[in-house]
Design an enzyme around this catalytic site. Structure first.
Site, PDB file in Angstrom:
ATOM      1  N   SER A   1     -40.210 -48.254  18.409  1.00 30.13           N
ATOM      2  CA  SER A   1     -39.518 -48.145  19.698  1.00 30.13           C
ATOM      3  C   SER A   1     -39.404 -49.453  20.463  1.00 30.13           C
ATOM      4  O   SER A   1     -38.712 -49.508  21.481  1.00 30.13           O
ATOM      5  CB  SER A   1     -40.210 -47.112  20.578  1.00 30.13           C
ATOM      6  OG  SER A   1     -39.879 -45.838  20.097  1.00 30.13           O
TER       7      SER A   1
ATOM      8  N   LYS B   1     -35.928 -50.483  21.116  1.00 29.67           N
ATOM      9  CA  LYS B   1     -35.030 -49.816  22.083  1.00 29.67           C
ATOM     10  C   LYS B   1     -34.509 -50.726  23.198  1.00 29.67           C
ATOM     11  O   LYS B   1     -33.303 -50.746  23.453  1.00 29.67           O
ATOM     12  CB  LYS B   1     -35.703 -48.577  22.669  1.00 29.67           C
ATOM     13  CG  LYS B   1     -35.909 -47.463  21.635  1.00 29.67           C
ATOM     14  CD  LYS B   1     -36.813 -46.368  22.195  1.00 29.67           C
ATOM     15  CE  LYS B   1     -37.038 -45.227  21.228  1.00 29.67           C
ATOM     16  NZ  LYS B   1     -38.053 -44.280  21.715  1.00 29.67           N
TER      17      LYS B   1
ATOM     18  N   TYR C   1     -30.414 -45.913  14.281  1.00 27.43           N
ATOM     19  CA  TYR C   1     -31.649 -45.800  15.043  1.00 27.43           C
ATOM     20  C   TYR C   1     -32.869 -45.880  14.114  1.00 27.43           C
ATOM     21  O   TYR C   1     -33.812 -46.626  14.368  1.00 27.43           O
ATOM     22  CB  TYR C   1     -31.651 -44.498  15.855  1.00 27.43           C
ATOM     23  CG  TYR C   1     -32.979 -44.221  16.496  1.00 27.43           C
ATOM     24  CD1 TYR C   1     -33.387 -44.931  17.620  1.00 27.43           C
ATOM     25  CD2 TYR C   1     -33.854 -43.285  15.951  1.00 27.43           C
ATOM     26  CE1 TYR C   1     -34.635 -44.710  18.187  1.00 27.43           C
ATOM     27  CE2 TYR C   1     -35.104 -43.057  16.516  1.00 27.43           C
ATOM     28  CZ  TYR C   1     -35.485 -43.769  17.625  1.00 27.43           C
ATOM     29  OH  TYR C   1     -36.719 -43.571  18.172  1.00 27.43           O
TER      30      TYR C   1
ATOM     31  N   TYR D   1     -43.185 -44.302  28.412  1.00 31.94           N
ATOM     32  CA  TYR D   1     -42.976 -42.852  28.325  1.00 31.94           C
ATOM     33  C   TYR D   1     -43.715 -42.091  29.422  1.00 31.94           C
ATOM     34  O   TYR D   1     -43.677 -42.463  30.578  1.00 31.94           O
ATOM     35  CB  TYR D   1     -43.399 -42.324  26.944  1.00 31.94           C
ATOM     36  CG  TYR D   1     -42.781 -43.019  25.778  1.00 31.94           C
ATOM     37  CD1 TYR D   1     -41.414 -43.288  25.739  1.00 31.94           C
ATOM     38  CD2 TYR D   1     -43.547 -43.378  24.684  1.00 31.94           C
ATOM     39  CE1 TYR D   1     -40.847 -43.906  24.635  1.00 31.94           C
ATOM     40  CE2 TYR D   1     -42.982 -43.992  23.573  1.00 31.94           C
ATOM     41  CZ  TYR D   1     -41.633 -44.253  23.561  1.00 31.94           C
ATOM     42  OH  TYR D   1     -41.088 -44.852  22.474  1.00 31.94           O
TER      43      TYR D   1
ATOM     44  N   VAL E   1     -44.671 -46.775  17.926  1.00 31.94           N
ATOM     45  CA  VAL E   1     -45.691 -45.948  17.259  1.00 31.94           C
ATOM     46  C   VAL E   1     -46.362 -46.589  16.053  1.00 31.94           C
ATOM     47  O   VAL E   1     -47.324 -46.036  15.528  1.00 31.94           O
ATOM     48  CB  VAL E   1     -45.180 -44.561  16.802  1.00 31.94           C
ATOM     49  CG1 VAL E   1     -45.006 -43.622  17.969  1.00 31.94           C
ATOM     50  CG2 VAL E   1     -43.947 -44.667  15.970  1.00 31.94           C
TER      51      VAL E   1
HETATM   52  N1  GLU Z   1     -39.043 -44.216  15.068  1.00 25.57           N
HETATM   53  C1  GLU Z   1     -39.937 -43.561  15.965  1.00 25.57           C
HETATM   54  C2  GLU Z   1     -39.405 -42.189  16.311  1.00 25.57           C
HETATM   55  O1  GLU Z   1     -38.245 -42.060  16.560  1.00 25.57           O
HETATM   56  C3  GLU Z   1     -40.134 -44.397  17.180  1.00 25.57           C
HETATM   57  C4  GLU Z   1     -41.004 -43.783  18.237  1.00 25.57           C
HETATM   58  C5  GLU Z   1     -41.855 -44.781  18.987  1.00 25.57           C
HETATM   59  O2  GLU Z   1     -42.093 -45.896  18.499  1.00 25.57           O
HETATM   60  O3  GLU Z   1     -42.319 -44.457  20.085  1.00 25.57           O
HETATM   61  O4  GLU Z   1     -40.092 -41.204  16.315  1.00 25.57           O
END
Ligand code: GLU
Length: 304
Positions: free
Chosen positions: A62, A65, A188, A240, A258
């Protein structure tokens, strides 16, 4: 300036913190070495102070993003991007699907999965290949070196990411994304699977700290105006459903992933990144969060 001695002391202090679990919902991520812990702090001259496992490659997840969001802003401008995605913290988990059904059918913000998938759909280009090369090219520009995809992590998420696929279907249903569904969600997954090190990510963060110009290469990656958008949303939404607590205790824009990466920006001063794969229940690196909390308290780093 944050002295290397401070980084070393805090690194030693938190290296023994073994709380949390390595992510397993993307099967390939469970292979990460939970002992790894790296810290890199990069100033606006491009000089990095580093401790520990800063050269271990991991997938950015993430942390991609905010940078793809920056790319979409540069391509379409703020109005067009925010016609599809909002700017409010969700208070829900990163991969929540509820928000789409419940409210405006528009994702809350570009930092949660739904918003990030909507934003990935906005990357310009004539073909899927061209659109993804733009992403990779941009990430490489932030790092100041050529980055690439970890294909096993990509395949692993591609074949198990049903929740993200479901989100993409809902986005398509509500008309937030158009065209080929696979195009947006696949990009993504790929952007999440780009490999970088804590060292690289401190340069990503330092580029944002430096108003959008990579301090090492001098290349402008994103306009100053759009850096403000990116950093505001990292501040309010980057962590988050613990974004409020993070703002309260650390008080700096941040984004976690993550796989265990965490970037933090001190605007006008420093870009910082940590890597340690064990995660708390919100999906943030336990050692990374502990490290930045202690550093922010000790050095009074909060923007306020
Ligand atoms: N590729 C992970 C997902 O979409 C990224 C989530 C994250 O890093 O918080 O679940």
């Amino acid at each position: 300036v944050i002295e290397i001695a401070t980084l070393e002391r805090l690194h030693t202090r938190f290296a023994s913190l073994d709380d949390g679990e390595v992510a397993t919902y993307i099967p390939e991520l469970s292979k990460a070495n939970a002992r790894h812990f790296g810290v890199s702090v990069c100033d606006l001259e491009g000089t990095a102070r580093q401790v520990g496992d800063v050269q271990v490659p991991f997938t950015v997840q993430s942390i991609s993003k905010p940078f793809v969001y920056g790319l979409a802003l540069e391509a379409h401008g703020r109005e067009a991007v925010h016609a599809r995605v909002g700017v409010e913290p969700s208070g829900d988990a990163f991969n929540s699907i509820i928000e789409l059904e419940r409210h405006s059918h528009r994702p809350y913000n570009p930092m949660v999965n739904a918003g990030a998938i909507a934003v990935s759909a906005l990357v310009p280009g004539a073909s899927s290949e061209e659109r993804f090369s733009r992403v990779l090219e941009a990430f490489s520009g932030y790092a100041g070196r050529t980055l690439d995809v970890d294909h096993s992590v990509y395949q692993s998420e591609r074949s198990t990411g049903h929740r993200n696929l479901a989100i993409a279907h809902l986005l398509r249903h509500f008309g937030v994304i158009s065209g080929e569904l696979d195009d947006a969600v696949d990009r993504y997954f790929k952007q999440c699977s780009v490999q970088a090190t804590a060292h690289d990510l401190s340069l990503f963060a330092a580029t944002l700290a430096n108003g959008g110009v990579n301090p090492r290469t001098g290349r402008r990656m994103v306009s100053r105006e759009h850096v403000r958008c990116v950093l505001s949303l990292m501040f309010t939404c980057g962590m988050y459903d613990s974004a409020g607590e993070w703002a309260f205790t650390v008080g700096l824009p941040a984004k976690s992933g993550v796989s265990g990466g965490l970037i933090v920006v001190i605007p006008g001063k420093l870009g910082m990144a940590t890597y340690s794969p064990r995660l708390d229940r919100h999906g943030h690196s336990v050692r990374g969060v502990a490290f930045f909390r202690a550093l922010a308290a000790e050095r009074d780093l909060s923007l306020f």
